[in-house]
Write an enzyme that holds these catalytic residues in place. Structure first.
Site, PDB file in Angstrom:
ATOM      1  N   GLY A 269       0.807  -1.214   0.000  1.00 39.93           N
ATOM      2  CA  GLY A 269       0.000   0.000   0.000  1.00 39.93           C
ATOM      3  C   GLY A 269       0.840   1.264   0.000  1.00 39.93           C
ATOM      4  CD  GLU A 272       6.902   2.255   7.820  1.00 40.65           C
ATOM      5  OE1 GLU A 272       6.121   1.939   6.902  1.00 40.65           O
ATOM      6  OE2 GLU A 272       7.354   1.439   8.640  1.00 40.65           O
ATOM      7  CG  ASN A 273      10.398   5.261   2.556  1.00 38.49           C
ATOM      8  OD1 ASN A 273      10.795   4.162   2.865  1.00 38.49           O
ATOM      9  ND2 ASN A 273       9.614   5.468   1.504  1.00 38.49           N
ATOM     10  CD  GLU A 306       2.326   3.793   5.272  1.00 40.55           C
ATOM     11  OE1 GLU A 306       3.425   3.657   5.829  1.00 40.55           O
ATOM     12  OE2 GLU A 306       1.566   2.822   5.025  1.00 40.55           O
TER      13      GLU A 306
END
Ligand code: 0A1
Ligand code: ZN
Length: 882
Positions: A269, A272-273, A306
């Site tokens: 999906g 979250e970097n 995220e």
């Protein structure tokens, strides 16, 4: 792909790293087939390591090595050992020391979509779980935290936008003007899986946010040029998420910028970097004409998810991959709480439980069962599961239930205070709640290590003379693969007892203790709780709000269920009573069909459903949930063995028709009453009305008369938003009528240039119960708009067939299984993650009736026999056949 049998990784073998990397300076020169990466790593011995640290073993895959320098000195080939999975460098004399490594990788050839790859001409990365090692040699494990400075260089024309983690520092053009660069610095130490870069020709939608302490943050969403006008909802969701995390958990954002990039080729999906979230574009782009209400809701949820990872996952990360639920279960819980606050809390709870039961319960009941914190894995990418995510969230929710909201918040505060900047474990997390509230959570830990869905068997005995009610609750813990014996769990059971007037009776235990909030804590295998001063035989409402992820068995008659449907003060449990009643009726009907008999008329259930349908005191969105019958897969799960998907389909279809016929008038009235007025809004209230109107239309269509089909066809052609248009298309996909063909043709013509919207066209042909579905799907795999390399297309066409078409996937001739096995093998050659996920369509194969079971097994054996096979697919198929 590797063929050797890989060694499993065990939690009990965890050792801290022998070296630490404190700073990383990367210089990435983007090129479609030959991207050059210079990695400058500052390394030191880990003081926590006992004894001689030995050589430095850096992970690396699919990399071409050019040079290695140690403290400025170029190493010769004899100074290191190189394999296809690592680079081992002899013990350096100095400490700390600097290593500089130059490697090349090939983004264009990367169809596994992990590491650095190209998506429609945009360079992007996906490093979780172990993709960074496909960009640079590194200690690619989450307990090695470093600060990163990244310089990205690219052709100006090819990639005018260059993004990295953290804050922008510098940018400029190189001599000649053809290439340019940007430098990004992330001051927060992070593990390599949170690294990201993006380069491409992207347009953006900008806004800003002022944090609670008054810092201004620049927000930007980057998309394919021309799609900027589809970003407003995602941006709005982001700002609401940022505010909510401040208000609910006291968490502020910690960089000057927050960037989101939407790409079209993405295995999952979103990701979250740090400071640079990368999203599947299907979870960003939305306009009323192109995105359904369900998409709008999914975007809101995933944007929040995220963003929330910035604290639960990034600031506090996982010590090792066994602790994945530490960030995922907790962050899913947080996104659920956010959605509950933004929308109807009851409808959201229903939705979350539906998801849990549909995705996680079958996992727990089949060959892929594993604990929320697994003890072993072969391929970590196979553990991004509903168990880790959704059951993981339920465990956090149980903590909140047991400690109360306020106690839970104190535990969370302590967690952030104690572990900020660290790589933590589940033990660390739970200890914060125990320490903050002085509650003994020792037994609760078993939830993390034990697989399987417990069954709660409840019995209520009423003594009219003594005016007491005895509730006996036993927990039955079915064995799961490798875990024959189970320990009793600590289970919060929320309940109410309804008196004859439908009101809740005050709950007082025999000891005189009043049960505020109706919460019991079950710790033993079986316990009896005595309630006193119960004036008449009560109807129990158990597991209110689904207070624990368990299966509930309690003997209630049809009349009791009707009573709960009409009176329960807990709106979640009212809905649950309706589902239980529907399930009972449908299971009976399936048995009758298989025995060649006519199912009995479910008059009681149908009448009770009608009462809710017409109850204007209930919100339309909530009423719609009542009308969604248990799915075919839900029924298969409840039946558990000797499953005949065709009989289930027939039974459900009959019941839908009975409801459509009996409540014809009320359904038509509902359809008319909620005709949309004014412009489209994705807000929960109008969306709830659309849901109710569409479900009503679906029941009318199930009658199958010409006027019913005409009504659906009219709904399709008059639709002024994607929700109505796609709902009608879905209804038509089930009908054998010329209107069906016309609608699919029209939809195709209208949306063929929109790669997201057209996925509905693939998906609803693939999910159709008509016998032609498999032939259609096979044909569509050759359609010019289909690409087997694109995960969204695979999910839309093949995924919808395998996971969303029980009748045709489970064709009695086994052709559905054969088709799925062939596609798994085809995809496994370039994208093991997507291939392995597709295999989960077989996860309940052992519950099928004997003929289908035999054919499913043959298809799985065929996959298992094939060589080479990726680690991902071989682990899953191996477990399935164990
Ligand atoms: N951490 C992300 C999900 C994610 C996991 C793995 C991926 O590639 C293997 C990509 C994304 C999340 O929870 O949203
Ligand atoms: Zn996540």
């Amino acid at each position: 792909m590797k063929t050797d049998t890989p060694r499993p990784i065990l939690l009990k073998d965890y050792r801290p790293p022998n070296y630490l990397i404190d700073t990383v300076a990367l210089d990435v020169s983007l090129h479609p087939t030959r991207t050059r990466v210079l990695a400058r790593l500052k390394v030191r011995r880990n003081p926590a390591w006992q004894g001689d640290p030995g050589p430095l073993q850096l992970d690396g895959e699919t990399l071409e090595l050019e040079s290695v320098r140690l403290d400025g000195r170029q190493l010769g080939a004899g100074d290191y050992r190189l394999s296809d999975k690592d680079l081992v460098i002899g013990v350096p004399p100095s400490d700390p020391f600097t290593i500089e490594i130059v490697t090349y990788c090939n983004p264009e050839a990367n169809k596994a979509l992990t590491g650095l790859y190209l998506s429609r001409g945009v360079y992007c990365t996906q490093c979780e779980a172990q993709g960074f090692r496909r960009i640079a040699y590194f200690l690619d494990r989450p307990d090695v935290l470093a600060t990163y400075t990244t310089r990205i260089e690219a052709d100006r024309e090819e990639a005018p936008v260059l993004l990295g983690n953290g804050n922008p520092v510098e940018r400029g053009t190189l001599a000649g003007g053809k290439r340019h660069y940007a430098v990004w610095r992330d001051p927060h130490p992070k593990p390599s899986y949170l690294f990201a870069i993006v380069g491409g020709n992207l347009a953006s939608y900008a806004s800003d946010f002022v944090t609670a302490s008054g810092r201004k943050v620049d927000l930007r969403i980057y998309v394919e040029p021309g799609k900027e006008n589809r970003c407003a909802w995602a941006m709005d969701s982001l700002k609401r998420s940022m505010r909510w995390d401040e208000e609910r958990f006291g968490r502020e954002y910690d960089l000057d910028v927050f960037n989101i990039v939407a790409v079209s080729d993405f295995n999952m999906g979103a990701m979250e970097n740090k400071g640079l979230n990368i999203f599947n574009d299907g979870l960003i782009l939305a306009s009323p004409e192109t995105a359904t209400d369900a998409s709008f809701a999914a975007i809101e949820r995933v944007i929040a998810h995220e963003y929330f990872h910035n604290w639960t996952g990034n600031r506090i990360t996982c010590r090792d991959w066994f602790q994945l639920c530490l960030k995922e279960g907790l962050t899913v819980f947080r996104d659920q709480e956010f959605c509950a606050d933004q929308r109807s809390a009851t409808v959201e709870r229903i939705r979350d439980v539906r998801t849990l039961k549909a995705a996680q319960f079958p996992e727990d009941a089949g060959p892929l069962a594993h604990p929320v914190r697994p003890g072993r894995y072969i391929e970590i990418n196979n553990f991004y599961t509903a168990t880790v995510y959704n059951k993981g969230a339920e465990l956090v929710r149980m903590l909140q239930t047991l400690l109360g909201r306020e106690g839970f918040r104190r535990g969370m505060d302590l967690y952030f205070e104690r572990h900020d900047g660290q790589a933590a474990t589940v033990e660390d997390f739970v200890a914060c709640f125990a320490d903050a509230t002085a509650k003994d959570l020792g037994q609760f830990m078993t939830w993390y290590s034990q697989a399987g869905t417990p069954e709660l068997v409840c019995q209520l005995k009423y003594d009219a003379r003594a005016k007491t009610a005895d509730l006996t609750i036993s927990q039955v813990l079915p064995p799961t693969p490798g875990e024959p014996k189970k320990k009793p769990l600590h289970i919060p059971v929320r309940l109410g007892l309804l008196g004859g007037n439908g009101q809740d009776i005050d709950l007082t235990l025999a000891s005189g203790q009043r049960l505020e909030g109706g919460l019991l804590e079950l710790r033993k295998r079986s316990e009896t709780f005595r309630f006193r001063d119960v004036p008449s035989r009560p109807v129990p409402s158990l597991l209110r709000g689904f207070s624990a992820p368990v299966n509930l068995t309690v003997e209630l008659g049809d009349a009791d269920l009707e009573f709960l449907m009409a009176n329960d003060s807990d709106l979640y449990n009212r809905w649950q009573a309706a589902q239980d009643y529907a399930t009972r009726v449908l299971v009976e009907a399936v048995k009758a069909i298989r025995a060649g008999k006519r199912p009995r008329k479910p008059a009681g259930f149908v009448a009770a459903l009608g009462v809710t349908l017409k109850d204007a005191s209930l919100a339309p969105g909530y009423r719609a949930q009542f009308l969604f019958l248990p799915s075919e897969s839900d029924l298969a799960r409840v039946m558990a063995r000797d499953v005949d998907p065709l009989a289930i389909h027939k039974a459900r279809k009959e019941l839908r028709k009975a409801i459509g016929t009996t409540h014809y008038r009320a359904l038509v009235d509902t359809y008319r009453e909620y005709e949309p007025k004014g412009p489209y809004s994705p807000a929960p209230e109008p969306a709830g009305k659309r849901a109710l109107r569409n479900v009503a239309l679906g029941y009318l269509a199930s009658r199958g008369r010409p006027e019913d089909i005409a009504r659906v066809a009219g709904h399709f052609s008059n639709a002024r938003n994607a929700t109505d248009e796609v709902s009608a298309l879905a209804m038509l996909s089930e009908l054998r009528a010329p209107e069906r063909t016309a609608a699919f043709e029209r939809f195709y013509e209208r949306w063929k240039d929109d790669h997201l919207v057209i996925d509905n066209w693939f998906a609803y042909q693939a999910a159709s119960p008509l016998p032609s579905a498999l032939a259609t799907v096979v044909k569509l795999t050759r359609h010019p708009l289909f690409s087997i390399k694109n995960p969204n297309k695979v999910r839309a066409l093949i995924g919808a067939f395998v996971m969303g078409n029980p009748v045709n996937f489970n064709r009695p001739d086994g052709k559905g299984y054969e088709f799925a096995a062939e596609r798994v093998l085809e995809i496994d050659a370039f994208n093991p993650q997507v291939a392995a996920r597709l295999l989960s369509g077989f996860r309940s194969w052992k519950a099928l009736e004997v003929n289908r079971r035999r054919l499913a097994k043959q298809a799985l054996q065929r996959v298992a026999r094939t060589k080479p096979l990726s680690r991902d697919t071989s682990e899953i198929v191996g477990k399935m056949l164990e």
